[in-house]
Design a protein around this motif. Structure first.
Motif, short mmCIF file in Angstrom:
data_model
loop_
_atom_site.label_atom_id
_atom_site.label_comp_id
_atom_site.label_asym_id
_atom_site.label_seq_id
_atom_site.Cartn_x
_atom_site.Cartn_y
_atom_site.Cartn_z
N GLU A 118 0.43 -0.76 -0.20
CA GLU A 118 0.52 -0.11 -0.17
C GLU A 118 1.18 1.15 0.04
N GLU A 119 1.66 1.13 0.35
CA GLU A 119 2.25 2.12 0.49
C GLU A 119 3.15 2.46 -0.25
N ALA A 178 -2.53 -3.40 -4.91
CA ALA A 178 -3.18 -2.43 -4.10
C ALA A 178 -3.44 -0.63 -4.59
N TYR A 179 -2.42 0.03 -5.27
CA TYR A 179 -2.59 0.52 -6.47
C TYR A 179 -4.20 0.50 -7.42
N LYS A 186 1.52 6.49 -6.42
CA LYS A 186 0.56 7.80 -7.01
C LYS A 186 1.15 8.57 -7.30
N ASN A 187 1.82 9.35 -6.17
CA ASN A 187 2.37 10.85 -5.95
C ASN A 187 2.78 11.24 -6.24
N ASP A 246 -6.51 -0.42 -6.02
CA ASP A 246 -7.25 -0.47 -5.03
C ASP A 246 -7.44 0.68 -4.49
N SER A 247 -6.76 1.87 -4.94
CA SER A 247 -6.57 2.79 -3.98
C SER A 247 -7.46 3.90 -5.08
N ASN A 265 -10.64 5.08 -6.19
CA ASN A 265 -12.04 5.48 -6.38
C ASN A 265 -13.03 5.58 -7.52
N GLU A 322 1.14 4.11 -3.03
CA GLU A 322 1.17 5.40 -2.89
C GLU A 322 2.00 6.49 -3.20
#
Length: 259
Positions: free
Chosen positions: A199-200, A233-234, A206-207, A236-237, A239, A203
């Protein structure tokens, strides 16, 4: 977009434009506080460009001249003039930062009347009685304010050094990722610039700016265990609720290039 691009064009610059830029920089470099502010607010900020570093490197390359064997549009007198102007700017930067440091250390101008007072005071300190190898004051002096100011300045300097070191290590990791994604992620985890959980890492991909989108796509497309978990995880982040399909797919594909 304007100053640095013109400055960094060493081999085939527009002579008039580059001279205007360097004369502007020479005036800018006289203001030491502006130079310090540029370094702290840009070169020590992970989300900003290294403007001070690029400015100094651009002046240095200009002062060194056109690399041997490189094609150039400059005439020999023009190149000599540009070299001289770049050296003036570099000297102005060194002098300006030297003056700024003297102010921080409260070192007066050697030509001023205060300078002799400082020398005299230093001589008095040298001649103080010694106790266990430490100079002792004849009369108690309240130096708590100056000690507090010095401590604050040391703390500020340490914070700036940490910010700069953090950015340099992060940039090294990003540069490595843009060549070899897997090794880049391993490096960033080892130097604690990104967490080790999928997840980290997702993130981070992504950012964080500066990552090559093609390399992000390659990393997410690998079949290794960690890369697969990061890919999930990417995804799932995001929406996608209440989005039309075309808007959702554009949002999803904006951060990487499909392998």
């Amino acid at each position: 977009m304007i100053i640095l691009r013109v400055l960094e064009n060493v081999a085939q610059p527009n002579f008039q434009q580059k001279m205007i830029v360097m004369r502007f920089l020479e005036k800018l470099c006289v203001d030491s506080q502006v130079l310090v502010d540029i370094f702290i607010n840009y070169d020590c900020d992970v989300n900003s460009s290294n403007i001070f570093e690029r400015m100094v490197n651009g002046l240095l390359k200009t002062a060194q001249g056109v690399p041997p064997g490189a094609a150039t549009t400059l005439l020999p007198p023009q190149e000599a003039t540009m070299k001289l102007e770049a050296m003036k700017c570099l000297v102005a930067i060194l002098k300006s930062l030297g003056d700024w440091m003297n102010k921080q250390l409260r070192i007066p101008d050697p030509h001023s009347s205060k300078f002799s007072d400082v020398v005299e005071y230093s001589s008095e300190i040298t001649n103080l009685p010694m106790e266990n190898g430490v100079a002792t004051e004849q009369e108690p002096v309240d130096g708590s304010d100056s000690h507090s100011d010095a401590s604050n300045e040391v703390s500020d300097a340490s914070t700036i050094e940490q910010r700069r070191a953090y950015k340099l290590e992060l940039q090294e990791g990003i540069s490595l990722f843009n060549r070899k994604p897997k090794k880049g992620i391993e490096f960033l985890i080892n130097v604690k610039k990104v967490g080790s959980s999928p997840e980290e890492i997702a993130e981070f991909l992504k950012n964080v700016s500066g990552l090559n989108k093609t390399m992000i796509g390659d990393y997410l497309g690998e079949r290794e265990d960690l890369s697969l978990k990061v890919m999930h995880a990417y995804v799932d982040s995001f929406n996608f609720q209440d989005m039309e399909f075309d808007e959702a797919i554009r949002t999803f594909l904006r951060g990487f290039r499909l392998p």
